[in-house]
Every structure is written in structure tokens, then in C-alpha cells.
Design a protein around this motif. Structure first.
Motif, PDB file in Angstrom:
ATOM      1  N   LYS A 166       0.449   6.786  -6.654  1.00 29.18           N
ATOM      2  CA  LYS A 166      -0.762   7.608  -6.835  1.00 29.18           C
ATOM      3  C   LYS A 166      -0.469   9.087  -6.614  1.00 29.18           C
ATOM      4  O   LYS A 166      -1.068   9.956  -7.266  1.00 29.18           O
ATOM      5  CB  LYS A 166      -1.845   7.149  -5.853  1.00 29.18           C
ATOM      6  CG  LYS A 166      -2.460   5.805  -6.161  1.00 29.18           C
ATOM      7  CD  LYS A 166      -3.424   5.395  -5.042  1.00 29.18           C
ATOM      8  CE  LYS A 166      -3.892   3.962  -5.241  1.00 29.18           C
ATOM      9  NZ  LYS A 166      -4.724   3.485  -4.100  1.00 29.18           N
ATOM     10  N   SER A 167       0.429   9.383  -5.691  1.00 33.56           N
ATOM     11  CA  SER A 167       0.734  10.789  -5.382  1.00 33.56           C
ATOM     12  C   SER A 167       1.454  11.500  -6.520  1.00 33.56           C
ATOM     13  O   SER A 167       1.524  12.737  -6.547  1.00 33.56           O
ATOM     14  CB  SER A 167       1.598  10.862  -4.113  1.00 33.56           C
ATOM     15  OG  SER A 167       2.939  10.434  -4.385  1.00 33.56           O
TER      16      SER A 167
ATOM     17  N   ASP B 147       0.434   3.973  -2.828  1.00 35.25           N
ATOM     18  CA  ASP B 147       0.075   5.349  -2.467  1.00 35.25           C
ATOM     19  C   ASP B 147       1.107   6.338  -2.995  1.00 35.25           C
ATOM     20  O   ASP B 147       0.764   7.449  -3.437  1.00 35.25           O
ATOM     21  CB  ASP B 147      -0.039   5.485  -0.945  1.00 35.25           C
ATOM     22  CG  ASP B 147      -1.288   4.806  -0.395  1.00 35.25           C
ATOM     23  OD1 ASP B 147      -2.193   4.491  -1.195  1.00 35.25           O
ATOM     24  OD2 ASP B 147      -1.337   4.566   0.828  1.00 35.25           O
TER      25      ASP B 147
ATOM     26  N   GLU C  24       0.815  -1.216   0.000  1.00 34.83           N
ATOM     27  CA  GLU C  24       0.000   0.000   0.000  1.00 34.83           C
ATOM     28  C   GLU C  24       0.853   1.273   0.000  1.00 34.83           C
ATOM     29  O   GLU C  24       0.501   2.274  -0.631  1.00 34.83           O
ATOM     30  CB  GLU C  24      -0.947   0.004   1.211  1.00 34.83           C
ATOM     31  CG  GLU C  24      -2.066  -1.014   1.127  1.00 34.83           C
ATOM     32  CD  GLU C  24      -2.993  -0.766  -0.069  1.00 34.83           C
ATOM     33  OE1 GLU C  24      -3.187   0.415  -0.438  1.00 34.83           O
ATOM     34  OE2 GLU C  24      -3.501  -1.749  -0.636  1.00 34.83           O
TER      35      GLU C  24
END
Length: 548
Positions: free
Chosen positions: A379-380, A376, A372
Motif C-alpha cells: 500500500k505504501s 501495508d 499485514e
């Protein structure tokens, strides 16, 4: 003695000392056995192990280690998916009739959270790959027909700490179970290297590593100048992984003028040690600066004690130096399970003028596909992550009929998933045995580990079926395995299998895989770090294949 007076029974016993002694022994034995049974009822063993295994370890690391001859659980709270796979293996073994030989898949099959850098999820992929190879051997004409092949799992325990017990168990049951080869090994550590050396030296059974890439893994741990004579592997070494990564770095749209090597210095891990050593030298290029930023992952850490937090503390301290180096790209020479801590620290750390950090990693980054913290970070928009995979289901493309290498993969994929071949539309089995097809999830191919373990198992099976009397003398298989080159290359899911004199694979590709924010992956390129593309068996008189 007056009439009617009876001699007390104990006095009569005294007149027969032999009978009295025997009775006493029987009474004592009964008390001992009864006491043992009573103790077992009142204080049952913390973990009962099936045939071929013994309990080892403490606390969360308590597990059954050795060769699992009855497909029983390795741990008390074993995941349901592991139990399903064990049942699948047992049913397949029970279906084998007549002459047989066995292949042992030896791994750490009881990983502990925060202690081991692999997960049960990755183990499932390895086991499924081996099961698929054995299914093809027993139910199709892929590798001939006889003898029948059985598969046994062998556990080396958490951190491979019970490798000695696992090796001894193989030796104890080698003759009765007709064990012909050991495959797998798992990670490139000092323990797995010693296990391979012991199997070769003491048992004279060939070992075929599936995902071991550390450069020193095929060298005798007590005399590194000598190779382990019976060891082979189907995965390219870390030298080739770094060559492939450097080739990829040279294709990036933004030139890599500076690169930081994030190097794990933990002792006893041949993967991280040789990956970092290769990266420090092979990324050197005119007009490029290479900076090494070291860290040390924990070698000994209690379960649930916070491995990630331990590493975050170090990466926080590294952050300023990483900003100072201002790299165009980072090469992460550490374990994939630790990549999340590095990404999290970078994304949540103070900005320092680097909009997006391009991270390239070794093959163990496949362990981070569903991390994760990594997802994440992607995704950022602050990081992008690519790694040199050992194999990828996308590496051969989708065109039909494709190359011979693609056709080899398509046949494997069909057997793995139970679906028809995408190009020929042929069903996965030939109907020779009537066995039900396998139905493994095609998503489990993404890490490439199922492909590699299938290939290691298929190589062992191919050697067994060519060896004749070698089933009774596994040492003969080493000579057979050395003949697999040039026109005798073996068809593998990850590429054609050809072994050099040192047992290392020759002419294997390395795909570059990018991790997406949703946990999927894309193969962005296919590199050939040690040869020209090796896609087909050579034509008669040809010289294109390794060893020709």
C-alpha cells in the motif's frame, strides 16, 4: 471347643492359605484399579487422544500425533474450522461401504505461533484439496469406481518433531486400515525428509509430496547419493522455481542489472538452503551483478517469544548493505512467514534512493498473502511482491472451452466449490452416490495448495485403482506411479501429472503471482521452466508430452 463358641473369620481364612492368598490379590487389585480411577478423576490427562494417536510435546506444542483414525481433535483448543473438516472426513469415511483403501495426509497439523512458519489457514487449504480428491473418487467417475477410498489425517507435530511417532502409527495401522499411500508432508525440512525415507524403507508404502520443493527432498538423508525409491512429488523443485523467477525477471519493464539474494542460512531447512543455492548461480547473467545478503532465522524459539522481532533486528542491520548494493530487484530466499519482517524493515527504514523495491520470492510466499506487514508495504508504494507459485486458479485463463489442462482444473474447481463447471455447466457430481456436494470457499484456491494436495491425493487414488492386489501390497503402487507419463499422464488441477525416473514431476508449469494491497492475487504469467507448454494428452504417435 465349647458349644456356641465361633472361630473368628480371620482364623478360618488361615486354615485355607490358597483362598486367603487369592482374596488378598483381589483386594490389592481392587485397590490399584480404584486408585488409578481415582487418580484419573483427580488428575485427568492434560490431553486425551483418539485412536491411532498419542500425546507429544509440551506447553503450546502439546498435541496428539499419529494417524487420526476417529477424526478427533489434535489439540485442546483446536480451531473450529479444523473440527469442521475432521467431522467432514469422518462422515465421508463412515459412508464408504465394501472393499476400501486409505490415503493418509501427513502434515504438521498443530502449528504453534512464533515457532512454526505455517498457519492453520494454509492447513485448511491442504486438507480441503485432499477431501475434494477423495470426494471425486467416491462420488464421480473421475478415477474409476473401486475400491472405496478413505482419508486419514496424520500429525507430525510442531516443527515436525514427532515425525517418528507418525510414521510408526502408519506402520501399526497399515494392514488393518489398508493404507495404500501417504501424501502431503508439508514443508521441505530434514524431519519431513526423514519421515519420507522411513515410510519407504520400513513400510514400503509410496509417498507423494504435495508442496515439497527442496531439491534434496527425494534423496536418502543417510546416503544422499541414493534416491528414496518410493517417493514422488507433484510440485516442481526449487531449481525450476528459480529458473521461472529468472525468466520473469527478464520480462520486467526495467531491466534487472543488479539483484540481491536475501538468503536464510538456518540449518535443517532444505527449502531455504536449495532455493538460495540455486538463486546465487541461476540469476547470474551478462551485465548483471548478484549480491548475497545472508540472515539466519531461528531454528529453536519458544512460543510467543517474538520470531518477527528476532528477524527485524537482523534485517535492520542488513538495511545499510542492501542500500549499498542498490539492487534493481531482490530475490527473497526465505520462508514466506518471514517476508513480512523484511518488508516492514525496508519500508520503515531510512530511505536510500530506491523508490520501489521489487521483491521476487519462492512459492512459500503464499504464506504471506494476508500478512499485514506485507500488505501495508505494498500500500505504501515502497515495494511490490511477486512469487513463483506452485499453482494458481488463474493460470489457465477464463476462455471456454479452453485447453485440456483448463478443463481438468474446471472439473476440480466444480467439485471443490459445489458449483457447476463454468464452461460445460455440468453439476459437480454424477449422482452415483447421492452424496451432498462440497462447499469449500473458492478464495481458498488462491494459495494453490489445495490444487497441489488434490493432485497428490488423486495420483495415489489413481494408482490404487489400477493396482488390483496392490491394495494389499502398497509397494506395488510404486511401479504403477512410474507408468504415469506420456499417454498415461494424469489430469491434475495444477497441470498434467507425469513422473520422471526420480519421482519428480515433468512438464509442470509455474505461475508468477503478484500480491495486491488488498490481499488478493493476480497471475501475471505462466512459465514452463522444464519443457514446452504441456496442455493436452499427446495424439497417437505424437511426441509433445513428457516421456513420449
Amino acid at each position: 471347643m465349647p458349644a456356641g463358641v465361633r472361630i473368628p473369620r480371620f482364623v478360618r481364612w488361615r486354615r485355607h492359605p490358597v483362598l486367603a492368598g487369592s482374596a488378598a490379590l483381589l483386594l490389592a487389585a481392587g485397590l490399584v484399579l480404584g486408585g488409578i480411577r481415582a487418580y484419573g478423576v483427580l488428575f485427568p490427562p492434560e490431553l486425551a487422544c483418539g485412536k491411532g494417536m498419542t500425546a507429544a510435546g509440551r506447553g503450546p506444542a502439546l498435541a496428539c500425533v499419529g494417524v487420526n483414525l476417529e477424526s478427533t481433535p489434535f489439540t485442546k483448543d483446536e480451531p473450529a474450522r479444523m473440527r469442521e473438516l475432521e467431522k467432514t472426513i469422518r462422515a465421508a469415511n463412515d459412508a464408504v461401504r465394501g472393499e476400501s483403501a486409505a490415503v493418509v495426509l501427513m502434515l504438521n497439523l498443530s502449528p504453534v505461533v512464533d515457532v512454526d512458519t505455517l498457519t492453520h489457514e494454509s492447513l485448511y487449504h491442504n486438507i480441503e484439496g485432499a477431501v475434494t480428491a477423495v470426494w471425486r473418487a467416491n462420488n464421480t467417475a473421475a478415477y474409476g469406481s473401486r475400491p472405496g477410498i478413505k482419508l486419514y489425517l496424520a500429525n507430525m507435530g510442531s516443527r515436525y518433531g514427532s515425525w517418528r511417532q507418525a510414521v510408526d502409527s502408519v506402520g501399526k495401522h497399515a494392514a488393518s486400515e489398508r493404507i495404500a499411500a501417504v501424501v502431503g508432508l508439508g514443508q521441505s525440512t530434514e524431519e519431513t525428509r526423514r519421515a519420507a525415507a522411513a515410510i519407504s524403507k520400513e513400510l514400503h508404502i509410496p509417498v507423494i509430496g504435495s508442496t515439497v520443493t527442496g531439491n534434496s527432498m527425494n534423496l536418502d538423508p543417510d546416503d544422499p547419493a541414493k534416491p528414496i525409491p518410493d517417493m514422488f512429488r507433484v510440485a516442481p523443485t526449487n531449481t525450476h522455481a528459480v529458473i521461472a523467477a529468472n525468466q520473469y525477471a527478464g520480462t520486467l519493464s526495467q531491466a534487472v542489472t543488479s539483484l540481491a539474494v536475501i538468503a536464510d542460512g538456518v540449518a535443517g531447512d532444505d527449502y531455504t538452503a536449495t532455493l538460495a543455492a540455486e538463486a546465487k548461480t541461476r540469476f547470474q547473467a551478462p551485465g548483471r551483478t548478484v549480491t548475497t545478503l545472508p540472515y539466519t532465522s531461528p531454528r529453536e524459539l519458544a512460543a510467543d517469544s517474538g520470531r518477527r522481532n528476532y528477524l527485524i533486528d537482523q534485517f535492520n542491520l542488513m538495511h545499510a548493505n542492501l542500500c549499498q548494493a542498490a539492487p534493481s530487484a531482490v530475490y527473497f530466499a526465505g520462508r514466506g512467514r518471514d517476508l513480512g519482517a523484511f518488508v516492514q524493515t525496508w519500508v520503515q527504514g531510512a530511505p536510500c534512493g530506491i523508490d520501489k523495491l521489487r521483491i521476487i520470492a519462492g512459492d512459500d510466499a503464499s504464506q504471506a498473502i494476508r500478512d499485514e506487514a506485507v500488505l501495508d508495504g505494498i500500500k505504501s508504494g515502497r515495494v511490490e511482491v511477486a512469487y513463483t507459485a506452485l499453482a494458481s486458479p488463474q493460470q489457465w485463463g477464463e476462455d471456454c472451452p479452453g485447453t485440456d489442462a483448463k478443463r481438468n482444473f474446471d472439473q476440480f474447481r466444480s467439485a471443490f466449490t459445489g458449483s457447476p463447471d463454468p464452461c460445460t455447466k455440468q453439476a459437480p457430481g454424477t449422482g452415483r452416490s447421492g452424496a451432498a456436494p462440497l462447499r469449500f470457499d473458492p478464495a481458498h484456491l488462491a494459495s494453490g495448495q489445495a490444487m497441489l494436495t488434490h493432485d497428490a491425493t488423486a495420483a495415489a487414488i489413481s494408482a490404487v485403482r489400477r493396482a488390483g492386489e496392490g491394495v494389499r501390497n502398497p509397494g506395488q503402487l510404486t511401479g504403477i506411479l512410474h507408468q504415469f507419463y506420456c499417454a498415461q499422464m494424469l489430469p491434475g488441477a495444477s497441470g498434467w501429472l507425469s513422473f520422471g525416473d526420480d519421482g519428480n514431476p515433468v512438464g509442470k508449469p509455474l505461475p508468477i503471482v503478484q500480491i495486491n494491497a488488498d490481499g488478493t492475487t493476480n497471475t501475471v504469467s505462466l512459465t514452463w521452466p522444464s519443457s514446452a507448454p504441456n496442455l493436452s494428452l499427446p495424439q497417437r504417435g505424437g511426441t509433445g508430452a513428457p516421456g513420449c
